[in-house]
Design an enzyme around this catalytic site. Structure first.
Site, mmCIF file in Angstrom:
data_model
loop_
_atom_site.group_PDB
_atom_site.id
_atom_site.type_symbol
_atom_site.label_atom_id
_atom_site.label_comp_id
_atom_site.label_asym_id
_atom_site.label_seq_id
_atom_site.Cartn_x
_atom_site.Cartn_y
_atom_site.Cartn_z
ATOM 1 N N HIS A 119 30.937 33.749 30.248
ATOM 2 C CA HIS A 119 31.184 32.668 29.289
ATOM 3 C C HIS A 119 30.064 32.688 28.252
ATOM 4 O O HIS A 119 28.936 33.112 28.534
ATOM 5 C CB HIS A 119 31.179 31.346 30.075
ATOM 6 N N ASP A 196 26.245 31.282 37.530
ATOM 7 C CA ASP A 196 27.074 30.266 36.883
ATOM 8 C C ASP A 196 28.219 29.951 37.832
ATOM 9 O O ASP A 196 29.150 30.740 37.985
ATOM 10 C CB ASP A 196 27.580 30.820 35.542
ATOM 11 N N GLN A 199 33.161 27.621 37.840
ATOM 12 C CA GLN A 199 34.542 27.788 38.300
ATOM 13 C C GLN A 199 34.637 27.990 39.807
ATOM 14 O O GLN A 199 35.718 28.304 40.319
ATOM 15 C CB GLN A 199 35.189 28.976 37.577
ATOM 16 N N LYS A 222 34.328 19.657 36.298
ATOM 17 C CA LYS A 222 35.255 20.682 36.749
ATOM 18 C C LYS A 222 35.525 20.577 38.248
ATOM 19 O O LYS A 222 36.302 21.357 38.798
ATOM 20 C CB LYS A 222 34.712 22.072 36.409
ATOM 21 N N CYS A 362 35.968 30.797 25.244
ATOM 22 C CA CYS A 362 34.505 30.948 25.157
ATOM 23 C C CYS A 362 34.049 32.228 25.845
ATOM 24 O O CYS A 362 33.019 32.250 26.543
ATOM 25 C CB CYS A 362 33.789 29.732 25.747
#
Length: 404
Positions: A119, A196, A199, A222, A362
């Protein structure tokens, strides 16, 4: 799982005369009533600033705020609540790492290793840092299935590699990184590992201690929580090596006219009045996820992904990106209809009440890598069901009939 949908009142509304089919959880998840009620209860009964007051409301708010930190720490397997820093988002967490940690660690000639599927939030801060320090950015290639090429990762690691940063789950391809193996390899050359997890958290169980990552970032919105609250996990020694990037109230130990000293980790990083309601709401989201069960959630989302991959394979002129096996394809499903702009597909789906995302997500370098400009992306969460999937596939077939 049938009763879970009752907790998400927004799923009862209609869009353009059709039942809402919400398939954009990768951008932001829906919130159960338990989270919304907890945020309202804070404002109704505990509304006060944290840490600063000896009076009852302030003490209650502080207990709830710090309780949320402890819940997050337990959920991700952190050794202590002190390893959890509240931020605004994954994006802010990664920027803080580049500015407050990376700037102190790098010099000219050092290398930062990323992957082709990141991202923008996990690319641009490192680009800026590399330019400021004279470090070099390197990128790991992907396999044909859209997974990180571990052989290429090994080849590009060296004694020059100081920081390795990558997504646990791709926000475009749904591919899962072999975090534990990559971390062990990076540590062999002395590199700091940053993951990261935007997700990943809330979709399956995560144990940062077992993974042995040095930093791990994710966002509350999220994972059923409110917007404006994020988390930066860090090992104690690594947080201690980090410099605050914001200064002011809350994070101060003592101030004179000439200098200041800062509180211990993690509070030295949380300058000013924090997002108290956001943190408390995030704590409620953690409670909800634990109640439903992360294993149950993972099984349900894999079931939906398997059904979606099978259904889309039957639609002519449609290309799905990422792994074709649902066991290796998590959460997001990106695709294109040949000759049809993704925005047109998303518009037709919206007219049928099916909410998906279209664009570069993104991740423009990944789009370039795939040889496309953009894609349609549908996200399947545990609160979706077969009816959602059926409406999605039906609308997609209608879009194909209209344009192709």
């Amino acid at each position: 799982m049938k009763t879970v949908r009752d907790d998400f009142t927004i799923l009862n509304r209609q869009v353009n005369g059709h039942p809402l089919t919400y398939l954009d959880g990768a951008a932001t998840s829906q919130k159960p009533a338990q989270v919304l009620d907890r945020i309202r209860a804070y404002y109704d009964r505990e509304n006060a600033n944290v840490h600063r007051g000896v009076y009852t409301l302030s003490q209650e708010a502080t207990t709830s705020y710090e309780g949320a930190r402890a819940k997050v720490a337990a959920m991700i397997g952190a050794a202590s609540a002190k390893n959890v820093v509240f931020t605004r988002s994954t994006t802010e967490s990664l920027n803080w790492l580049a500015q407050g940690y990376g700037f102190n660690q790098l010099e000219a000639g050092d290398e930062i290793l990323l992957t082709q599927l990141e991202h923008h939030s996990n690319i641009v801060p490192w680009q800026v840092l590399a330019k400021a320090t004279g470090a070099r950015l390197r990128y790991v290639s992907l396999t044909d299935e859209g997974e990180i090429d571990l052989a290429d990762f090994k080849d590009k690691l060296s004694q020059k590699t100081k920081i390795v940063s990558f997504a646990h789950v791709s926000n475009v391809l749904g591919s899962l990184a072999p975090v534990k193996e990559m971390t062990a390899l990076a540590h062999e050359v002395g590199a700091t590992v940053i993951v990261d997890g935007a997700q990943a958290v809330g979709h399956f169980a995560i144990d940062v201690s077992d993974l042995d990552v040095d930093f791990y970032a994710f966002s509350g919105h999220k994972m059923l929580g409110p917007t404006g609250i994020g988390v930066l996990y860090g090992k104690t020694d690594f947080l201690e090596a980090m410099t605050p990037v914001q200064y002011g109230g809350e994070m101060i130990e003592r101030v004179t006219l000439e200098e200041a000293t800062f509180q211990e980790v993690p509070w030295r990083f949380e300058a000013g009045t924090p997002n108290i309601a956001g943190a408390i709401g995030l704590g409620a989201a953690v409670d909800y996820l634990n109640e439903v069960g992360l294993e149950t959630i993972a099984d349900k989302e894999e079931e939906l992904m398997a059904a979606a991959l099978s259904a889309l394979a039957e639609i002519p002129d449609l290309t799905v990106y990422g792994p074709q096996d649902a066991k290796n394809h998590h959460g997001v499903l990106s695709f294109n209809l040949a000759g049809v702009h993704p925005h047109d597909v998303a518009t037709v789906l919206d007219m049928a009440g099916v909410e998906v995302r279209a664009g570069h997500h993104c991740a423009q370098p990944l789009m370039d890598y795939l040889g496309i400009q953009s894609a349609v992306r549908a996200t399947f969460a545990f609160y979706n069901n077969q009816e959602d999937l059926d409406r999605f596939v039906s609308a997609l077939r209608q879009a194909r009939e209209y344009f192709v």
